[in-house]
Design a protein around this motif. Sequence first.
Motif, short mmCIF file in Angstrom:
data_model
loop_
_atom_site.label_atom_id
_atom_site.label_comp_id
_atom_site.label_asym_id
_atom_site.label_seq_id
_atom_site.Cartn_x
_atom_site.Cartn_y
_atom_site.Cartn_z
N ARG A 189 0.85 -1.21 0.00
CA ARG A 189 0.00 0.00 0.00
C ARG A 189 0.87 1.25 0.00
O ARG A 189 0.63 2.19 -0.76
CB ARG A 189 -0.91 -0.03 1.22
N ASP A 190 1.90 1.28 0.85
CA ASP A 190 2.80 2.43 0.90
C ASP A 190 3.42 2.70 -0.46
O ASP A 190 3.47 3.84 -0.94
CB ASP A 190 3.91 2.20 1.93
N ALA A 191 3.91 1.62 -1.08
CA ALA A 191 4.58 1.77 -2.36
C ALA A 191 3.59 2.18 -3.45
O ALA A 191 3.92 2.99 -4.33
CB ALA A 191 5.29 0.46 -2.74
N PHE A 192 2.38 1.63 -3.41
CA PHE A 192 1.38 1.98 -4.41
C PHE A 192 1.01 3.45 -4.32
O PHE A 192 0.88 4.13 -5.34
CB PHE A 192 0.14 1.11 -4.25
N VAL A 193 0.85 3.95 -3.10
CA VAL A 193 0.53 5.36 -2.92
C VAL A 193 1.65 6.23 -3.47
O VAL A 193 1.40 7.21 -4.19
CB VAL A 193 0.27 5.67 -1.43
N GLU A 194 2.89 5.87 -3.15
CA GLU A 194 4.01 6.70 -3.59
C GLU A 194 4.24 6.61 -5.10
O GLU A 194 4.41 7.63 -5.78
CB GLU A 194 5.28 6.26 -2.85
N LEU A 195 4.25 5.39 -5.64
CA LEU A 195 4.67 5.19 -7.03
C LEU A 195 3.54 5.36 -8.03
O LEU A 195 3.78 5.74 -9.18
CB LEU A 195 5.28 3.79 -7.19
N ALA A 196 2.30 5.06 -7.62
CA ALA A 196 1.18 5.16 -8.54
C ALA A 196 0.31 6.37 -8.26
O ALA A 196 0.06 7.19 -9.15
CB ALA A 196 0.34 3.88 -8.49
N MET A 197 -0.14 6.52 -7.01
CA MET A 197 -1.08 7.59 -6.70
C MET A 197 -0.43 8.97 -6.77
O MET A 197 -0.96 9.89 -7.40
CB MET A 197 -1.70 7.35 -5.33
N HIS A 198 0.73 9.12 -6.13
CA HIS A 198 1.40 10.42 -6.19
C HIS A 198 1.81 10.77 -7.62
O HIS A 198 1.61 11.90 -8.08
CB HIS A 198 2.63 10.43 -5.29
N ALA A 199 2.36 9.78 -8.34
CA ALA A 199 2.79 10.04 -9.72
C ALA A 199 1.59 10.36 -10.60
O ALA A 199 1.66 11.25 -11.46
CB ALA A 199 3.55 8.83 -10.26
N GLY A 200 0.47 9.63 -10.40
CA GLY A 200 -0.73 9.92 -11.19
C GLY A 200 -1.30 11.28 -10.89
O GLY A 200 -1.77 11.98 -11.79
N CYS A 201 -1.27 11.67 -9.62
CA CYS A 201 -1.76 12.98 -9.22
C CYS A 201 -0.93 14.09 -9.89
O CYS A 201 -1.47 15.10 -10.36
CB CYS A 201 -1.73 13.10 -7.71
N GLU A 202 0.37 13.88 -9.91
CA GLU A 202 1.27 14.89 -10.49
C GLU A 202 1.03 15.07 -11.98
O GLU A 202 1.36 16.12 -12.54
CB GLU A 202 2.72 14.49 -10.24
N GLU A 203 0.44 14.07 -12.65
CA GLU A 203 0.17 14.16 -14.09
C GLU A 203 -1.08 14.98 -14.40
O GLU A 203 -1.30 15.39 -15.54
CB GLU A 203 0.00 12.76 -14.69
N LEU A 204 -1.92 15.25 -13.41
CA LEU A 204 -3.18 15.95 -13.64
C LEU A 204 -2.94 17.41 -14.01
O LEU A 204 -2.10 18.08 -13.41
CB LEU A 204 -4.06 15.88 -12.39
N GLU A 205 -3.69 17.91 -14.98
CA GLU A 205 -3.57 19.31 -15.38
C GLU A 205 -3.86 20.24 -14.21
O GLU A 205 -3.23 21.29 -14.06
CB GLU A 205 -4.52 19.62 -16.53
N PHE A 206 -4.82 19.87 -13.38
CA PHE A 206 -5.17 20.68 -12.21
C PHE A 206 -3.95 20.91 -11.33
O PHE A 206 -3.73 22.03 -10.84
CB PHE A 206 -6.28 19.96 -11.42
N VAL A 207 -3.15 19.87 -11.12
CA VAL A 207 -1.97 19.97 -10.27
C VAL A 207 -0.84 20.71 -10.98
O VAL A 207 -0.18 21.58 -10.40
CB VAL A 207 -1.51 18.56 -9.83
N GLN A 208 -0.64 20.37 -12.25
CA GLN A 208 0.44 21.02 -12.99
C GLN A 208 0.17 22.51 -13.19
O GLN A 208 1.06 23.34 -12.97
CB GLN A 208 0.62 20.32 -14.35
N ASN A 209 -1.04 22.86 -13.57
CA ASN A 209 -1.37 24.27 -13.79
C ASN A 209 -1.42 25.06 -12.48
O ASN A 209 -1.20 26.27 -12.46
CB ASN A 209 -2.71 24.40 -14.52
#
Length: 345
Positions: free
Chosen positions: A179-199
Amino acid sequence: MKHTNTLILAACGAIIAASANAQSREQVRVVGSSTVFPYSQAVAEEFANQSGAPAPIVESTGTGGGMQIFCGGIGESHADITGASRAMTSSEYALCVENGVTDITEALIGYDGLSMAVSRSSENDWNLTLSEVYLALAAQVPVNGEWADNPYTRWSEINPDLPDVEILAYGPPPTSGTRDAFVELAMHAGCEELEFVQNGGFDGDWVEENCSRMRTDGPFVEAGENDNLIVQRLNADANAVGIFGYSFLYENLDTLKAVNINGVEPSVDTIGDFSYPISRPLYFYIKNAHRGVIPNMQEFVEEYMSEAALSPTGYLAERGLVSLPDDQRTALREAVLAGATMEAK
């Protein structure tokens, strides 16, 4: 001086008592990660077959739970080794030190991919981006320009090209290193890809604070530390997605198929070169105070470090472990067998 001698004698007495207690236990005890569990279990079985000694007791407690047990103290009531699907944290190391567990060897045994999989009876070919994974499983996502509770109930609502089925994902609980690794490697990385976060110009601290929570309204289901239970649930529901270590996908390829991530299928090669985006190292930690005290502990560690176990053609690779390069395996073996003490976290 008399007071100092008394303290020394008391300390020696405690060590002798701990050693005596440890000697009364006949089997090595291994706890920790559900992902590392099948590897430790395989080594335990091989060790018992080759040596005739009692097989070590291997328990799947989750990475966090294993650290709590391992760091509980010295003596027969405390575990000798713990597996982990992430590195020991500074707070876990502090707990170890607080309880007298100060001489620990850290072993990075190989690599694993965090697989997402579905039943082979699924009619859909699954390929998800990390941002789509995030939008499906996160507690909060962008909604009409605002950060809000996740409204998505079907994959097709996130992307019309995705299957038009309800979102249902079985995954590990918070105590799991997976779970820890999934949050860090998938969830955080996926969140960072969102236009809302980038913009919005949000930094890593914002992402960690706002993008770490899995949703609790039904589409994500915590399935406990038993990854075999997730496999059973996927086979019962062709539209459900499971999250677990690559070894469980590898061992169940007769009934499961991978969900590609960013167009990449998890495999020994893609995990080893990190082109598969949710790849991670796997560890185990050894309590050096128990070496030479717990019967057969050093011999068990030697079997774990052997080429027969850890090489690319070894029996752990047959179960899905992605091996370290030759030079790294050699360095690992030398350090672990010598009982090298890990640096403070």
